[in-house]
Design a protein around this motif. Structure first.
Motif, PDB file in Angstrom:
ATOM      1  N   GLY A 123       0.736  -1.365   0.052  1.00 52.66           N
ATOM      2  CA  GLY A 123      -0.140  -0.057  -0.066  1.00 52.66           C
ATOM      3  C   GLY A 123       0.843   1.212  -0.013  1.00 52.66           C
ATOM      4  N   THR A 124       2.232   1.008   0.047  1.00 46.12           N
ATOM      5  CA  THR A 124       3.077   2.414   0.155  1.00 46.12           C
ATOM      6  C   THR A 124       4.026   2.287  -0.919  1.00 46.12           C
ATOM      7  OG1 THR A 124       2.948   2.407   2.677  1.00 46.12           O
ATOM      8  CG2 THR A 124       4.728   3.483   1.739  1.00 46.12           C
ATOM      9  N   GLY A 125       4.423   3.450  -1.821  1.00 47.77           N
ATOM     10  CA  GLY A 125       5.280   3.335  -2.940  1.00 47.77           C
ATOM     11  C   GLY A 125       6.574   3.572  -2.353  1.00 47.77           C
ATOM     12  N   PHE A 126       6.755   4.108  -1.462  1.00 52.10           N
ATOM     13  CA  PHE A 126       8.442   4.536  -0.719  1.00 52.10           C
ATOM     14  C   PHE A 126       8.097   4.699   0.767  1.00 52.10           C
ATOM     15  CE2 PHE A 126       6.142   8.707  -1.619  1.00 52.10           C
ATOM     16  CZ  PHE A 126       6.566   9.424  -0.619  1.00 52.10           C
ATOM     17  N   ILE A 127       9.318   4.810   1.455  1.00 48.45           N
ATOM     18  CA  ILE A 127       9.474   5.078   2.840  1.00 48.45           C
ATOM     19  C   ILE A 127      10.555   6.017   2.921  1.00 48.45           C
ATOM     20  CG2 ILE A 127       8.596   2.770   3.601  1.00 48.45           C
ATOM     21  CD1 ILE A 127      11.551   1.678   3.980  1.00 48.45           C
ATOM     22  N   THR A 128      10.558   6.876   4.072  1.00 50.61           N
ATOM     23  CA  THR A 128      11.479   7.825   4.009  1.00 50.61           C
ATOM     24  C   THR A 128      12.512   7.480   5.338  1.00 50.61           C
ATOM     25  OG1 THR A 128       9.892   9.549   3.691  1.00 50.61           O
ATOM     26  CG2 THR A 128      11.861  10.206   4.901  1.00 50.61           C
ATOM     27  N   SER A 129      13.692   7.602   5.043  1.00 48.91           N
ATOM     28  CA  SER A 129      14.771   7.318   6.126  1.00 48.91           C
ATOM     29  C   SER A 129      15.592   8.550   6.391  1.00 48.91           C
ATOM     30  CB  SER A 129      15.822   6.384   5.389  1.00 48.91           C
ATOM     31  OG  SER A 129      17.118   6.286   6.263  1.00 48.91           O
ATOM     32  N   VAL A 130      15.698   8.947   7.468  1.00 53.56           N
ATOM     33  CA  VAL A 130      16.368  10.017   8.122  1.00 53.56           C
ATOM     34  C   VAL A 130      17.563   9.421   9.032  1.00 53.56           C
ATOM     35  CG1 VAL A 130      16.350  12.101   9.555  1.00 53.56           C
ATOM     36  CG2 VAL A 130      14.332  11.395   8.289  1.00 53.56           C
ATOM     37  N   ILE A 131      18.513   9.924   8.527  1.00 44.31           N
ATOM     38  CA  ILE A 131      19.972   9.341   9.089  1.00 44.31           C
ATOM     39  C   ILE A 131      20.618  10.730   9.871  1.00 44.31           C
ATOM     40  CG2 ILE A 131      22.479   8.689   9.066  1.00 44.31           C
ATOM     41  CD1 ILE A 131      21.378   6.894   6.706  1.00 44.31           C
ATOM     42  N   GLU A 132      20.695  10.709  11.028  1.00 43.40           N
ATOM     43  CA  GLU A 132      21.160  11.783  11.969  1.00 43.40           C
ATOM     44  C   GLU A 132      22.906  11.640  12.382  1.00 43.40           C
ATOM     45  OE1 GLU A 132      20.013  13.892  16.289  1.00 43.40           O
ATOM     46  OE2 GLU A 132      18.531  13.452  14.834  1.00 43.40           O
ATOM     47  N   VAL A 133      23.745  12.429  11.992  1.00 42.88           N
ATOM     48  CA  VAL A 133      24.782  12.223  12.333  1.00 42.88           C
ATOM     49  C   VAL A 133      25.481  13.288  13.235  1.00 42.88           C
ATOM     50  CG1 VAL A 133      27.281  11.918  11.209  1.00 42.88           C
ATOM     51  CG2 VAL A 133      25.315  11.069  10.127  1.00 42.88           C
ATOM     52  N   PRO A 134      25.988  12.956  14.308  1.00 44.83           N
ATOM     53  CA  PRO A 134      26.478  14.031  15.388  1.00 44.83           C
ATOM     54  C   PRO A 134      27.908  14.415  14.951  1.00 44.83           C
ATOM     55  CG  PRO A 134      25.938  11.882  16.359  1.00 44.83           C
ATOM     56  CD  PRO A 134      25.466  11.572  15.416  1.00 44.83           C
ATOM     57  N   LEU A 135      28.386  15.400  15.090  1.00 47.04           N
ATOM     58  CA  LEU A 135      29.659  15.714  14.865  1.00 47.04           C
ATOM     59  C   LEU A 135      30.245  16.355  15.951  1.00 47.04           C
ATOM     60  CD1 LEU A 135      29.080  17.470  11.255  1.00 47.04           C
ATOM     61  CD2 LEU A 135      29.998  14.860  11.634  1.00 47.04           C
ATOM     62  N   GLU A 136      31.542  15.848  16.458  1.00 42.61           N
ATOM     63  CA  GLU A 136      32.233  16.560  17.404  1.00 42.61           C
ATOM     64  C   GLU A 136      33.630  16.253  17.497  1.00 42.61           C
ATOM     65  OE1 GLU A 136      32.262  17.168  22.260  1.00 42.61           O
ATOM     66  OE2 GLU A 136      30.413  16.446  21.367  1.00 42.61           O
ATOM     67  N   TYR A 137      34.513  17.134  17.117  1.00 44.32           N
ATOM     68  CA  TYR A 137      35.987  16.862  17.290  1.00 44.32           C
ATOM     69  C   TYR A 137      36.745  18.101  17.469  1.00 44.32           C
ATOM     70  CZ  TYR A 137      34.672  18.468  12.534  1.00 44.32           C
ATOM     71  OH  TYR A 137      34.077  18.904  11.379  1.00 44.32           O
ATOM     72  N   PRO A 138      38.065  18.029  17.684  1.00 43.02           N
ATOM     73  CA  PRO A 138      38.778  19.288  17.998  1.00 43.02           C
ATOM     74  C   PRO A 138      38.854  20.134  16.687  1.00 43.02           C
ATOM     75  CG  PRO A 138      40.074  17.138  18.777  1.00 43.02           C
ATOM     76  CD  PRO A 138      38.844  16.630  18.114  1.00 43.02           C
ATOM     77  N   HIS A 139      38.507  21.241  16.829  1.00 42.16           N
ATOM     78  CA  HIS A 139      38.469  22.241  15.725  1.00 42.16           C
ATOM     79  C   HIS A 139      39.783  22.403  15.036  1.00 42.16           C
ATOM     80  CE1 HIS A 139      37.469  25.775  13.165  1.00 42.16           C
ATOM     81  NE2 HIS A 139      36.239  25.434  13.552  1.00 42.16           N
ATOM     82  N   PRO A 140      39.918  22.263  13.798  1.00 41.02           N
ATOM     83  CA  PRO A 140      41.219  22.179  13.094  1.00 41.02           C
ATOM     84  C   PRO A 140      42.146  23.574  13.128  1.00 41.02           C
ATOM     85  CG  PRO A 140      39.683  21.007  11.693  1.00 41.02           C
ATOM     86  CD  PRO A 140      38.999  21.746  12.921  1.00 41.02           C
ATOM     87  N   LEU A 141      41.123  24.667  13.455  1.00 46.98           N
ATOM     88  CA  LEU A 141      41.969  25.996  13.564  1.00 46.98           C
ATOM     89  C   LEU A 141      42.334  26.361  15.160  1.00 46.98           C
ATOM     90  CD1 LEU A 141      39.984  28.235  11.208  1.00 46.98           C
ATOM     91  CD2 LEU A 141      41.923  26.590  10.594  1.00 46.98           C
ATOM     92  N   ALA A 142      41.958  25.568  16.001  1.00 46.81           N
ATOM     93  CA  ALA A 142      42.151  25.871  17.453  1.00 46.81           C
ATOM     94  C   ALA A 142      43.504  25.690  17.736  1.00 46.81           C
ATOM     95  CB  ALA A 142      41.153  24.851  18.334  1.00 46.81           C
TER      96      ALA A 142
END
Length: 266
Positions: A123-142
């Motif tokens: 009964g459905t033509g498509f499904i929706t996928s939402v991927i959430e990607v958290p980002l945290e790392y030392p800032h390259p300019l710090a």
């Protein structure tokens, strides 16, 4: 119109098999909002137009048997939100001067995906996928005093959101894919160390059949200044490029007031 009487199963690697080694193109566009201070409302700051020249591959994998691999060249141009003209300089409220706009120019971005099966219910033509990607790392300019005015803090903290639709072959009225990002201000904005401004990117993505079908402004700029972005290599040992690394690499050009993106022919 099908009534979709049965569930439909597909594998995410089907796309990689079907398009193995082909040159693909994606158009993307949207708006960038900012919240200059935590107690202020969000305001539209820029529009953005972008492209990906992409190749995908199926390759053997020691754990999964097969995996999908993707290699991209990616451009994103910041535009005036009213006129839609490409911006080359921006009046920084903290720098009290016009600073060069350093557009997104990631000459190599590559990665892999493991196999995954999806089931589209009857009964459905498509499904929706939402991927959430958290980002945290030392800032390259710090940690480097010469970047003090261009670094929002010791750490880069953000979130990326990828919204895609997994479809039956005959599905209709499928919404476009979307990419969104919450992140600190861009280094070229020169807002000063620790400035609290945040950005929100909101874009939609569509695949086109040829390079010429991308936004005409992108086609013109690529062919005049960065022709390598028209085609994707089949392999590369370069490290993935990011906007911050690109800014750092071309910092002297930025200080001279050069117009970005910097010419790349090889």
């Amino acid at each position: 119109m099908s009534d979709y009487l049965d569930d439909y199963e597909l594998n995410n690697l089907d796309f990689y098999r079907k398009n193995h080694g082909l040159q693909l193109y994606y158009n993307w566009c949207g708006e960038i909002w900012w919240q200059e201070k935590l107690d202020l409302p969000k305001e539209k700051l820029f529009s953005i137009i972008g492209m990906n020249a992409t190749k995908v591959f199926i390759k053997s994998h020691p754990e999964y048997g097969e995996a999908g691999y993707r290699i991209n060249r990616e451009l994103g141009l910041f535009c005036d939100p009213v006129t839609q003209e490409i911006l080359h300089f921006w009046n920084s409220p903290k720098a009290n001067q016009a600073v060069p706009v350093v557009h997104i120019a990631n000459r190599i971005v590559q990665g892999s995906v493991k196999p995954r099966k999806y089931v589209i219910p009857k009964g459905t033509g498509f499904i929706t996928s939402v991927i959430e990607v958290p980002l945290e790392y030392p800032h390259p300019l710090a940690g480097d005093s010469k970047y003090l005015d261009y670094c929002p803090g010791e750490k880069f903290k953000g979130v990326e959101y990828f919204t895609s639709n997994i479809c039956r072959p005959d599905a209709c009225n499928v919404p476009p894919a979307q990419w969104a990002r919450d992140c600190p201000w861009m280094p070229w904005m020169k807002l000063g160390y620790g400035h609290p401004a945040k950005l929100r990117f909101e874009t939609t993505i569509s695949r086109v059949n040829s390079f010429e079908e991308l936004n005409p402004k992108l086609v013109k700029l690529v062919r005049e200044k960065v022709p390598i972005y028209e085609f994707t290599p089949t392999e590369s040992d370069e490290q993935n490029m990011t906007s911050i690394q690109y800014f750092k690499k071309h910092f002297e050009s930025y200080l001279k007031g050069d117009v970005f993106p910097i010419e790349e022919t090889s």
